[in-house]
Scaffold this motif. Structure first.
Motif, short mmCIF file in Angstrom:
data_model
loop_
_atom_site.label_atom_id
_atom_site.label_comp_id
_atom_site.label_asym_id
_atom_site.label_seq_id
_atom_site.Cartn_x
_atom_site.Cartn_y
_atom_site.Cartn_z
N LYS A 99 -36.10 -9.11 -64.34
CA LYS A 99 -36.74 -9.11 -63.02
C LYS A 99 -38.20 -8.74 -63.17
O LYS A 99 -38.64 -8.25 -64.22
CB LYS A 99 -36.05 -8.13 -62.08
N GLN B 167 -38.38 -18.21 -65.47
CA GLN B 167 -37.16 -18.43 -66.25
C GLN B 167 -37.48 -18.67 -67.72
O GLN B 167 -36.80 -18.17 -68.61
CB GLN B 167 -36.38 -19.61 -65.68
N THR C 245 -36.54 -25.32 -59.14
CA THR C 245 -37.23 -24.29 -59.93
C THR C 245 -38.49 -24.78 -60.64
O THR C 245 -39.16 -23.99 -61.30
CB THR C 245 -36.27 -23.74 -61.00
N GLU D 266 -29.98 -8.31 -66.81
CA GLU D 266 -30.82 -8.93 -65.80
C GLU D 266 -32.27 -8.93 -66.28
O GLU D 266 -32.65 -8.16 -67.17
CB GLU D 266 -30.72 -8.20 -64.45
N ILE E 106 -28.80 -17.48 -61.26
CA ILE E 106 -29.38 -17.02 -60.00
C ILE E 106 -28.73 -15.69 -59.62
O ILE E 106 -27.56 -15.44 -59.91
CB ILE E 106 -29.12 -18.06 -58.90
N ARG E 107 -29.49 -14.86 -59.01
CA ARG E 107 -29.01 -13.55 -58.59
C ARG E 107 -27.75 -13.69 -57.72
O ARG E 107 -27.73 -14.44 -56.75
CB ARG E 107 -30.11 -12.84 -57.79
N GLU F 78 -30.47 -21.98 -65.47
CA GLU F 78 -29.72 -21.66 -64.25
C GLU F 78 -28.98 -22.88 -63.71
O GLU F 78 -28.03 -22.75 -62.94
CB GLU F 78 -30.67 -21.07 -63.21
N ARG G 275 -24.11 -17.45 -55.82
CA ARG G 275 -25.47 -17.45 -56.37
C ARG G 275 -26.36 -18.44 -55.60
O ARG G 275 -27.28 -18.00 -54.91
CB ARG G 275 -25.41 -17.75 -57.86
N ILE H 23 -29.14 -17.96 -68.04
CA ILE H 23 -29.89 -17.40 -66.92
C ILE H 23 -29.21 -17.87 -65.65
O ILE H 23 -28.97 -19.07 -65.47
CB ILE H 23 -31.35 -17.87 -66.94
N TYR I 283 -33.30 -12.59 -62.08
CA TYR I 283 -32.21 -13.41 -62.61
C TYR I 283 -31.15 -12.49 -63.23
O TYR I 283 -31.48 -11.43 -63.78
CB TYR I 283 -32.71 -14.36 -63.71
#
Length: 881
Positions: free
Chosen positions: A513, A210, A187, A511, A340-341, A315, A417, A338, A491
């Motif tokens: 985004k 992030q 990241t 979330e 990851i999706r 994350e 994730r 935070i 995220y």
């Protein structure tokens, strides 16, 4: 700088490897001069599957690594990878599943079979870099020099690495060959530098996004005072830079401290960092670090029993189950992180259930990742097993063990994730390759509008299509890359919840985004968040409490901008905002309220009819007017009597009328100044008083003339003081004053003025004279006539008593002059409405003085002593008894 030095050394080491003569790479035992052999081959944990096109992968499956002692007296031994990580193995198997799924697809790459070469980086830069070089150079130990160098490269693209530092080092070298690298977990915002990393892509958002997401959460809860802990690598270094700059730019927060978490076991440094956390007033701690850092940190936190902190996780450790243990949840419960999706990958669990070591490429024997997983999961060893294992009566693996009957994190697909990012990375490469293969001859993007072919495919040709890839996953997420190789950022926001039964749950509570339409958007469900505090409410984390409206922030010297004092706004300034940096001045006609949080109209001040002073002056003015009218009535009623007829009754009537005007003109000085009242007040005042004084002057002159005429030979004097001459004299003298007033009004007319110099919170309405010279001439002319009247009356003071009106005139003029002499300094030193009050008082006092002194004795005789109101009594030279 350590990671950068590692990168530097590996970069130059690889360059030297390329430039050395081929003879140095030939085997000493080989008898074939037509072939060459790699001087050194890396023995890595891996998993391979052949195909028309090979994709490489780098994953973190073991941790930590044990470095051998280098004596250089014998051949160097390999690093030892320890501590098998099932989640890391699941990451690798997700890539294998995605490739298998693509190979089964009839729509995507229908005539191409994908293969893979997956390696374990053992969470060590040396091994990760070695694996990347192996992917770039291939696994063939021998190469025949006569063979034509044609065909696809060993791998067409690499999925990985998970560490930012590793990705930087690998991309610095592999990027020279424009080999696409798609990371699923690196990241660092520095990797968005397209000049340095032209072939780097990623399916995870950059740390820059992030960091902004973290700042949005801080602002959402009003946390302006926080601590920041960072890992000692590129990941932490670039986060530190981004966080500092973005937080400063937002203007809504600052850092109480920034500490670097060391790699390795350093209890002294960790203890010092925890002491800083304990002493700080910041209740929010943000950690951008890896699992190993958090494990070391939390040991010290537990030892020192540091509670009452609100943790915010990056994350890298938000979804880490190791930290969600019962002994750590009293400290880490309520953590906001935070993540990851999360995505859904249908069929992945079934694929994992069908893993068998005998179905995998086992050419690298003990280094096969599947075999290592099998041995770790079932606590067995494949034959031939180590002697120590056999001596300890350890079990042997058969490969037929049932994975479904054993507890393993591998099968936990409820929270995919990193796996979802890996899945998207593989499909991005596949879609790019599919677009490349669908190129129509003559319409390609390359030289001469040519297309690329699998048989002669170059990695940079795939780069062109990878930059333009755009597809939607079965989960509904769009995948594309921007000009920096970054994916569309999104995220999940997670909350570590401590359940009543003692269990833990990482629950999605929002979330963040970024979209083209709305920009960066934060969505938080506050009611779903668990707070690890007695109040079950978010904590307060501020250096200084917010400054309420009516105050401004004043920074404390030598402290961050979040530490400030609240200073009340000065008089005349206000602010209706919280945490205002400065106070604003109120508009001209407004003043700050008691709390300085709003402006109120300024109080207005003028000589009003409604205030006691104005009422008193108005009453006096009206009484004076009434008295003058009464006296006029008396004189009219007794106009045939000698007392009235003596010394020209017409002048007496005119004098009484002028006194009425003098009393009434004072009313023009009371009330809010208007343009017409300012212009009339001094003009009416000046003309009325000149008319009054002119009548007195003429009467005085008549008294002297009559007295002289009573003497022998004095009869000729009276012809100059007839009625016509008296009227003419009064008219001329009054006309001069009228001319003065006209010239004054035309040249510099008096006007209303809002004066704020006397009081800041008041508007004093007053009339400015316009021309000081005009006002002075007006008063001077009145004074001149008054002094002249006084002098003439003084000269006539020896006229016989009963006949003498000169004494009354002398006394009245003495009063008049005394009042107006006292008026001038008092008027000059009286501010605002009091100047008007002084002028009104002077007008009334002088008018009453004239009325009483001139007409009081006459009214007394007319009304109370009528026997003296005879011609004989008046003409008598002696006093009447």
């Amino acid at each position: 700088m350590g990671p950068f030095l590692d990168t530097f050394f590996f970069f130059h080491g690889f360059s030297l490897l390329i430039m050395l003569p081929p003879s140095l790479f030939s085997s000493e035992s080989s008898s074939h001069s037509s072939s060459c052999k790699l001087r050194r081959q890396f023995y890595l944990n891996g998993m391979h599957k052949p195909g028309d096109v090979i994709l490489g992968g780098l994953f973190n499956i073991h941790f930590p690594s044990v470095f051998p002692e280098l004596t250089f007296t014998s051949g160097p031994t390999q690093l030892s990878c320890q501590g098998f990580e099932p989640p890391g193995f699941r990451h690798a198997m997700t890539m294998a599943f995605a490739i298998e799924e693509i190979n089964r697809s009839a729509d995507l790459l229908p005539n191409v079979t994908l293969g893979y070469s997956l390696y374990d980086n053992c969470a060590t830069l040396v091994i990760g870099f070695s694996a990347a070089l192996s992917l770039a150079s291939g696994r063939e130990e021998h190469s025949l020099l006569q063979e034509a160098c044609v065909g696809p490269p060993p791998v067409l693209g690499i999925v990985g690495d998970s560490f930012s530092t590793f990705s930087i080092a690998i991309s610095d070298v592999i990027g020279l060959f424009k080999l696409p690298i798609v990371s699923y977990f690196a990241t660092c915002s520095c990797l968005s530098d397209r000049q340095r990393f032209p072939s780097f892509f990623r399916t995870i958002p950059s740390d820059a996004f992030q960091v902004r997401a973290m700042i949005q959460i801080l602002q959402h809860f009003g946390w302006t005072w926080a601590g920041l802990l960072l890992s000692d690598d590129d990941y932490g270094l670039h986060v530190s830079r981004s966080f500092q700059s973005d937080l400063t730019a937002s203007g809504r927060g600052c850092l109480a401290y920034t500490e670097i978490l060391p790699w390795g076991d350093d209890p002294v440094e960790i203890g010092r960092i925890v002491e800083v956390m304990k002493k700080s007033t910041a209740r929010v701690v943000i950690v951008f670090a890896h699992q190993i850092h958090m494990i070391q940190l939390m040991k010290e936190v537990v030892r020192q029993n540091v509670t009452g902190l609100q943790w915010m996780a990056s994350e890298a450790w938000t979804s880490d189950a190791v930290l969600q243990s019962p002994d750590l949840m009293p400290y880490l419960g309520g953590t906001l992180g935070i993540a990851i999706r999360r995505g859904e990958i249908p069929g992945l669990r079934d694929f994992l259930l069908h893993i068998r070591p005998d179905r995998e490429d086992n050419t690298n024997n003990g280094n096969s990742m599947v075999r290592q997983f099998w041995e770790h999961t079932f606590q067995c060893r494949f034959a031939p097993a180590p002697a120590a294992w056999m001596e300890a009566a350890g079990a042997l693996c058969t490969g037929d063990e049932d994975i479904e009957n054993v507890e393993t994190k591998l099968l936990d697909v409820s929270n995919l994730r990193p796996e979802y990012n890996i899945y998207k990375a593989v499909y991005a490469l596949a879609h790019a390759l599919d677009d490349l293969l669908h190129c129509e001859p003559g319409g390609g993007p390359f030289s001469g509008h040519s297309c690329a072919a699998v048989q002669s495919l170059e990695p940079w040709q795939l780069m062109y299509y990878l930059e333009k890839v755009n597809f939607t996953t079965p989960f509904g997420d769009e995948v594309s890359f921007d000009e920096n190789g970054d994916a569309l950022p999104i995220y999940d926001i997670m909350n570590w919840q401590w359940l009543p039964d003692g269990g833990t749950k990482v629950h999605r509570v929002g979330e963040v985004k970024k979209s083209a339409a709305k920009g960066e958007e934060l969505t938080l469900h506050d009611e779903k968040i668990f707070w690890n505090f007695e109040s079950n409410q978010p904590p307060r984390s501020v250096c200084s409490e917010s400054c309420p409206p009516g105050t401004r922030m004043a920074r404390k010297k030598g402290e961050p901008v979040c530490c400030f004092d609240c200073v009340p706004c000065s008089e005349g300034e206000f602010t209706n905002e919280t945490d205002s940096m400065e106070c604003s001045s109120c508009p001209e006609d407004f003043w700050s309220g008691p709390q300085c949080d709003h402006c109120v109209p300024k109080k207005t001040e003028f000589l009003s009819y409604h205030e006691p002073l104005g009422i008193c002056l108005t009453t006096a003015s009206l009484l004076g007017t009434i008295f003058s009218a009464v006296v006029l009535g008396i004189f009219i009623h007794h106009r045939s009597t000698p007392m009235v007829r003596a010394n020209n009754s017409e002048l007496s009537f005119l004098l009484l009328v002028s006194l009425k005007l003098c009393f009434l003109c004072s009313l023009l000085f009371i009330g809010r100044p208007r343009a017409w009242t300012c212009q009339l007040r001094h003009a009416v005042f000046g003309i009325s008083f000149v008319l009054c004084v002119s009548c007195i002057l003429v009467k005085t002159m008549v008294v002297l003339a009559v007295f002289k005429a009573s003497k022998p030979g004095g009869g000729a004097t009276l012809k100059w003081f007839g009625s016509v001459q008296q009227r003419g004299t009064v008219l001329v003298l009054t006309s001069v004053q009228a001319a003065i007033c006209t010239a004054w009004l035309v040249s510099a007319s008096p006007a209303p003025h809002k004066n704020t110099q006397y009081h800041n919170d008041k508007i004093v309405y007053e009339c400015v004279v316009g021309s000081t010279i005009g006002f002075a001439v007006l008063l001077g002319y009145i004074g001149l006539l008054a002094i002249l009247s006084f002098l003439l009356a003084f000269l006539a003071r020896n006229v016989p008593d009963n006949f003498n009106e000169a004494k009354l005139i002398t006394f009245s003029m003495l009063i008049f002059c005394a009042v107006w002499v006292a008026f001038i300094p008092t008027y000059v030193n009286s501010p605002g409405k009091y100047a008007d009050a002084v002028e009104v008082f002077a007008i009334l006092a002088s008018s009453f003085g004239l009325l009483v002194a001139l007409f009081g004795p006459k009214c007394y005789i007319i009304l109370l002593r009528p026997e003296r109101n005879t011609k004989k009594a008046i003409m008598s030279r002696g006093p009447t008894k």
